[in-house]
Design a protein around this motif. Structure first.
Motif, PDB file in Angstrom:
ATOM      1  N   ARG A 186      -6.485 -26.325 -37.880  1.00 51.99           N
ATOM      2  CA  ARG A 186      -6.755 -25.663 -36.508  1.00 51.99           C
ATOM      3  C   ARG A 186      -6.783 -26.706 -35.610  1.00 51.99           C
ATOM      4  N   GLU A 187      -7.439 -27.963 -35.676  1.00 50.25           N
ATOM      5  CA  GLU A 187      -7.574 -28.929 -34.738  1.00 50.25           C
ATOM      6  C   GLU A 187      -6.166 -29.393 -34.542  1.00 50.25           C
ATOM      7  N   PHE A 188      -5.255 -29.440 -35.709  1.00 50.14           N
ATOM      8  CA  PHE A 188      -3.984 -30.254 -35.525  1.00 50.14           C
ATOM      9  C   PHE A 188      -3.261 -28.964 -34.486  1.00 50.14           C
ATOM     10  N   LEU A 189      -3.375 -27.666 -34.857  1.00 56.55           N
ATOM     11  CA  LEU A 189      -2.697 -26.642 -34.297  1.00 56.55           C
ATOM     12  C   LEU A 189      -3.110 -26.747 -32.669  1.00 56.55           C
ATOM     13  N   ASP A 190      -4.264 -27.037 -32.554  1.00 52.87           N
ATOM     14  CA  ASP A 190      -4.818 -27.126 -31.132  1.00 52.87           C
ATOM     15  C   ASP A 190      -4.034 -28.150 -30.123  1.00 52.87           C
ATOM     16  N   THR A 191      -3.496 -29.054 -30.870  1.00 48.96           N
ATOM     17  CA  THR A 191      -2.629 -30.275 -30.314  1.00 48.96           C
ATOM     18  C   THR A 191      -1.235 -29.613 -29.807  1.00 48.96           C
ATOM     19  N   LEU A 192      -1.003 -28.731 -30.272  1.00 53.64           N
ATOM     20  CA  LEU A 192       0.562 -27.903 -30.196  1.00 53.64           C
ATOM     21  C   LEU A 192       0.562 -26.934 -28.748  1.00 53.64           C
TER      22      LEU A 192
END
Ligand code: SF4
Length: 240
Positions: A186-192
């Motif tokens: 989720r943290e990674f997706l929040d960067t997109l």
């Protein structure tokens, strides 16, 4: 140009929005332990021209409605990126919604030629469904045989290019369902910037019979489908 095709599905409802004509391309460089299409792994398949596949799909145009269209999946469809680009170019000229279901494993950001090919594909693609197999690189290698670097690079590329993206995560008990990994994802997706939807796909054992037919040992034979609670938790973390 011809493409190597595993099969077609005329009224797909789980591979993108609406009712879709689904093209399963042959060949995949990954070996996901939960794969339910091991018959698409090896190269081979039947050869069709992009025009032939487009003509088949267009027969169903009236069923697509407002949301439906054509999805290229596999196997890994982007192993045949030139073919898919040609197919989607024909379909876009006819006003058809195009979607690709990929692991992003063909994307090499260090190769200008490779980046250009993916750029050209995105010009004729309306939606990308990107499978993030595992957010942890080592765990991804254990699960699929390959690093997740190219997948994550492709996710960033889609974001930079402003391409509408759905993320898919197969939830496998004991492999992809830890709270820590889900939170990292989720943290990674929040960067997109362009993720429109996240789909949690509960692991199932429907592909087991194909392994038996192919004489391949099924690697997850002791793994059961996830519980309702773990699916709910994964959705709570990933789909907010
Ligand atoms: S990427 Fe898809 S087709 Fe390839 S091994 Fe994984 S689940 Fe199977």
């Amino acid at each position: 140009m011809t493409g190597k095709i595993h099969s077609f599905e005329s009224f797909g409802t789980v591979d993108g929005p609406g009712i879709r004509f689904v093209v399963f391309l042959q060949g995949c460089p990954l070996r996901c332990q939960y794969c339910h299409n091991p018959d698409t792994w090896k190269s081979g398949g039947e050869e069709y021209s992009a025009e032939e596949v487009a003509a088949r799909a267009l027969k169903y145009k009236n069923y697509f409605g407002e949301n439906g269209g054509v999805t290229a999946t596999g196997g890994e469809p982007l192993l045949q990126i030139d073919f898919v680009t040609e197919l989607f170019t024909i379909l876009k000229r006819k006003g058809i919604h195009t979607c690709i279901d990929t692991s992003g494993i063909t994307f090499d950001k260090t190769s200008g030629e490779c980046v250009q090919k993916h750029e050209r594909l995105l010009e004729v693609t309306d939606l990308v469904m990107l499978d993030i197999k595992h957010i942890d690189e080592e765990a991804c290698i254990r699960l699929t045989g390959k690093s997740n670097k190219k997948t994550l690079d492709f996710a960033r590329f889609l974001s930079e290019k402003g391409k509408k993206t759905w993320i898919r995560q197969v939830l496998v008990p004991g492999i992809t369902d830890s709270e820590e990994d889900l939170k990292r994802t989720r943290e990674f997706l929040d960067t997109l910037k362009t993720v429109e939807k996240v789909e949690v796909l509960p692991y199932h054992t429907m592909g087991v019979v194909k392994y038996e037919k192919l004489g391949i040992e099924y690697p997850l034979k002791d793994v059961k489908a996830p519980t309702k609670e773990s699916v709910a938790l994964a959705k709570e973390i990933l789909c907010r």
